[in-house]
Design a protein around this motif. Sequence first.
Motif, mmCIF file in Angstrom:
data_model
loop_
_atom_site.group_PDB
_atom_site.id
_atom_site.type_symbol
_atom_site.label_atom_id
_atom_site.label_comp_id
_atom_site.label_asym_id
_atom_site.label_seq_id
_atom_site.Cartn_x
_atom_site.Cartn_y
_atom_site.Cartn_z
ATOM 1 N N ASN A 1 47.250 -77.149 -1.834
ATOM 2 C CA ASN A 1 47.430 -77.024 -0.387
ATOM 3 C C ASN A 1 47.403 -75.553 0.005
ATOM 4 O O ASN A 1 48.082 -74.723 -0.597
ATOM 5 C CB ASN A 1 48.752 -77.640 0.081
ATOM 6 N N ASP A 2 46.597 -75.247 1.014
ATOM 7 C CA ASP A 2 46.511 -73.893 1.556
ATOM 8 C C ASP A 2 47.398 -73.838 2.792
ATOM 9 O O ASP A 2 47.078 -74.421 3.829
ATOM 10 C CB ASP A 2 45.047 -73.594 1.912
ATOM 11 N N LEU A 3 48.526 -73.143 2.667
ATOM 12 C CA LEU A 3 49.541 -73.086 3.735
ATOM 13 C C LEU A 3 49.476 -71.742 4.469
ATOM 14 O O LEU A 3 50.492 -71.100 4.709
ATOM 15 C CB LEU A 3 50.929 -73.322 3.137
ATOM 16 N N ALA A 4 48.287 -71.331 4.832
ATOM 17 C CA ALA A 4 48.118 -70.012 5.455
ATOM 18 C C ALA A 4 48.834 -69.895 6.796
ATOM 19 O O ALA A 4 49.239 -68.804 7.187
ATOM 20 C CB ALA A 4 46.627 -69.726 5.643
ATOM 21 N N TYR A 5 48.993 -71.025 7.501
ATOM 22 C CA TYR A 5 49.504 -70.960 8.873
ATOM 23 C C TYR A 5 50.914 -71.528 8.990
ATOM 24 O O TYR A 5 51.284 -72.112 10.015
ATOM 25 C CB TYR A 5 48.529 -71.682 9.816
ATOM 26 N N ALA A 6 51.699 -71.333 7.963
ATOM 27 C CA ALA A 6 53.059 -71.873 7.922
ATOM 28 C C ALA A 6 53.881 -71.481 9.140
ATOM 29 O O ALA A 6 54.674 -72.280 9.652
ATOM 30 C CB ALA A 6 53.767 -71.398 6.654
ATOM 31 N N ASP A 7 53.708 -70.254 9.622
ATOM 32 C CA ASP A 7 54.559 -69.740 10.697
ATOM 33 C C ASP A 7 53.912 -69.760 12.073
ATOM 34 O O ASP A 7 54.597 -69.550 13.072
ATOM 35 C CB ASP A 7 54.995 -68.313 10.366
ATOM 36 N N LEU A 8 52.603 -70.006 12.139
ATOM 37 C CA LEU A 8 51.924 -70.007 13.444
ATOM 38 C C LEU A 8 51.912 -71.439 13.982
ATOM 39 O O LEU A 8 50.906 -72.142 13.957
ATOM 40 C CB LEU A 8 50.517 -69.444 13.321
ATOM 41 N N VAL A 9 53.075 -71.855 14.470
ATOM 42 C CA VAL A 9 53.282 -73.229 14.935
ATOM 43 C C VAL A 9 53.853 -73.189 16.347
ATOM 44 O O VAL A 9 54.628 -72.292 16.698
ATOM 45 C CB VAL A 9 54.230 -73.983 13.986
ATOM 46 N N PHE A 10 53.476 -74.183 17.165
ATOM 47 C CA PHE A 10 53.806 -74.165 18.585
ATOM 48 C C PHE A 10 54.467 -75.467 19.024
ATOM 49 O O PHE A 10 54.370 -76.491 18.350
ATOM 50 C CB PHE A 10 52.529 -73.930 19.407
ATOM 51 N N ASP A 11 55.100 -75.401 20.189
ATOM 52 C CA ASP A 11 55.667 -76.596 20.825
ATOM 53 C C ASP A 11 56.656 -77.311 19.911
ATOM 54 O O ASP A 11 56.660 -78.546 19.802
ATOM 55 C CB ASP A 11 54.550 -77.567 21.245
ATOM 56 N N ASP A 12 57.484 -76.528 19.218
ATOM 57 C CA ASP A 12 58.542 -77.042 18.340
ATOM 58 C C ASP A 12 58.019 -77.743 17.085
ATOM 59 O O ASP A 12 58.785 -78.405 16.372
ATOM 60 C CB ASP A 12 59.475 -78.007 19.097
ATOM 61 N N TYR A 13 56.735 -77.625 16.796
ATOM 62 C CA TYR A 13 56.209 -78.194 15.557
ATOM 63 C C TYR A 13 56.631 -77.331 14.366
ATOM 64 O O TYR A 13 56.676 -76.098 14.464
ATOM 65 C CB TYR A 13 54.674 -78.273 15.609
ATOM 66 N N LYS A 14 56.953 -77.956 13.250
ATOM 67 C CA LYS A 14 57.292 -77.263 12.014
ATOM 68 C C LYS A 14 56.321 -77.695 10.923
ATOM 69 O O LYS A 14 56.135 -78.894 10.692
ATOM 70 C CB LYS A 14 58.730 -77.592 11.568
ATOM 71 N N ALA A 15 55.696 -76.739 10.276
ATOM 72 C CA ALA A 15 54.718 -77.065 9.231
ATOM 73 C C ALA A 15 55.437 -77.296 7.905
ATOM 74 O O ALA A 15 56.143 -76.410 7.414
ATOM 75 C CB ALA A 15 53.710 -75.929 9.086
ATOM 76 N N PRO A 16 55.260 -78.464 7.302
ATOM 77 C CA PRO A 16 55.911 -78.734 6.009
ATOM 78 C C PRO A 16 55.151 -78.094 4.854
ATOM 79 O O PRO A 16 53.992 -77.684 4.993
ATOM 80 C CB PRO A 16 55.857 -80.262 5.906
ATOM 81 N N SER A 17 55.813 -78.002 3.712
ATOM 82 C CA SER A 17 55.198 -77.537 2.468
ATOM 83 C C SER A 17 55.009 -78.726 1.543
ATOM 84 O O SER A 17 55.873 -79.610 1.457
ATOM 85 C CB SER A 17 56.104 -76.505 1.790
ATOM 86 N N ILE A 18 53.911 -78.752 0.825
ATOM 87 C CA ILE A 18 53.692 -79.842 -0.133
ATOM 88 C C ILE A 18 54.733 -79.806 -1.244
ATOM 89 O O ILE A 18 55.059 -80.840 -1.834
ATOM 90 C CB ILE A 18 52.262 -79.796 -0.725
ATOM 91 N N LEU A 19 55.305 -78.627 -1.499
ATOM 92 C CA LEU A 19 56.284 -78.511 -2.572
ATOM 93 C C LEU A 19 57.615 -79.165 -2.219
ATOM 94 O O LEU A 19 58.491 -79.305 -3.078
ATOM 95 C CB LEU A 19 56.485 -77.038 -2.940
ATOM 96 N N GLN A 20 57.771 -79.605 -0.970
ATOM 97 C CA GLN A 20 58.956 -80.357 -0.582
ATOM 98 C C GLN A 20 58.904 -81.799 -1.079
ATOM 99 O O GLN A 20 59.934 -82.472 -1.152
ATOM 100 C CB GLN A 20 59.091 -80.369 0.948
ATOM 101 N N ALA A 21 57.710 -82.265 -1.398
ATOM 102 C CA ALA A 21 57.551 -83.647 -1.833
ATOM 103 C C ALA A 21 58.126 -83.842 -3.235
ATOM 104 O O ALA A 21 58.000 -82.975 -4.102
ATOM 105 C CB ALA A 21 56.079 -84.045 -1.801
ATOM 106 N N LYS A 22 58.751 -84.989 -3.467
ATOM 107 C CA LYS A 22 59.308 -85.299 -4.778
ATOM 108 C C LYS A 22 58.186 -85.391 -5.815
ATOM 109 O O LYS A 22 57.197 -86.069 -5.623
ATOM 110 C CB LYS A 22 60.054 -86.626 -4.712
ATOM 111 N N GLY A 23 58.357 -84.667 -6.912
ATOM 112 C CA GLY A 23 57.354 -84.671 -7.971
ATOM 113 C C GLY A 23 56.172 -83.764 -7.714
ATOM 114 O O GLY A 23 55.200 -83.788 -8.475
#
Length: 393
Positions: free
Chosen positions: A204-226
């Motif tokens: 997963n390419d998470l280049a835009y983790a912080d450029l989020v609008f309208d209260d959207y939060k970008a998740p990380s794939i590493l949050q997924a179990k396993g």
Amino acid sequence: MYEFGRIKRLPPYVFAIVNSLKMEARKRGEDIIDLGMGNPDMASPEHVIEKLCEASKNPRNHRYSASKGITQLRVALTEWYKRRYEVELDPETETVATIGSKEGLSHFVLATIQPGDVVMVPSPAYPIHPYSVIIAGGETTSVPVGQGMDFMAEIEKAYKRTWPRPKMLIINFPHNPTTAVVEGTRFFQDVVDFGRENNLIVVNDLAYADLVFDDYKAPSILQAKGAKDVAVEFFSMTKSYSMAGWRVGFCSGNRELVGALIKIKSYLDYGMFQPIQIASIVAFRGPQDCVERYRQTYQSRRDVLIKSMKAAGWQIEPPRATMFVWAGIPEPFRQMGSLEFCKFLIKEAGVAVSPGIGFGEGGEGFVRFALVENEHRIRQAARGIKKALNGKA
């Protein structure tokens, strides 16, 4: 005279055509507003620049550095993941610093893909996602990406129709160029489960983790179990910290996959200039209000562009993330195709944007605006486009 097999497999770089027209127009004295390349225009954080200057004066920092990044930089990145996503990473084995995420992803694919291996890539796509596979001698199969699509269903369909079965899946959410996003961690959990079931490497390419609008939060794939069983994630400081030219990126996740990148990099480079790494530590650990300031600026520019284009007669869906706006070509001009439409905008509106076809066949019918000009220039661009659209229609 010479045959370069890998180079011959690379398609013509469509963006170069638009860039050439832009430069020719500027040489003629024309004012071209450049909303093409996603090249951040805002200055890097002042405290980070100060640390770079300070560290640059120390001769000890002028020597070769570490190809996988100095220890404290990798520790700072793991702190960022813990703070941001509650993800634990071992800085020694589960993360590596790269010379920007583009270099990191390219060499990661080179280290893990053999000639003939198949990789699933988005369509449309940020060019290095499919091209890194081609350079490595692999083959690609496309996974359609766009607003409102069921991405997991598309992945499953692409996997089932492909033989030999794919070895890797590259995804990119928030997505460049379409700006598509995924909600929460459910999608990533499904992807990780699918990867574990099918022995599939997931990137997963998470280049835009912080450029989020309208209260959207970008998740990380590493949050997924396993996730660390099959996945790695790339992040860079380019967008979040407006440090594009510094070239600081990271690959984190599965230790065997990270280890493959660490090994190939040990043969290819000595890492970034050490003062840049030291300054990047300060970026991660110092005040974070700069990140929010950049985010707010991009959101404001997005709002201005959407509103101004609406006034120009061009209805565009506002993105919830990235520094781009992905726009369907207005109906009266759609038959032109994205490349010819971009040429038209340079000539008639004095505005440069990126043609969708440059991101692959899945991008045809669209253009991409980069939010890299101030609000005044964006409004000026919209006025030029309005005149061009009305004159042509």
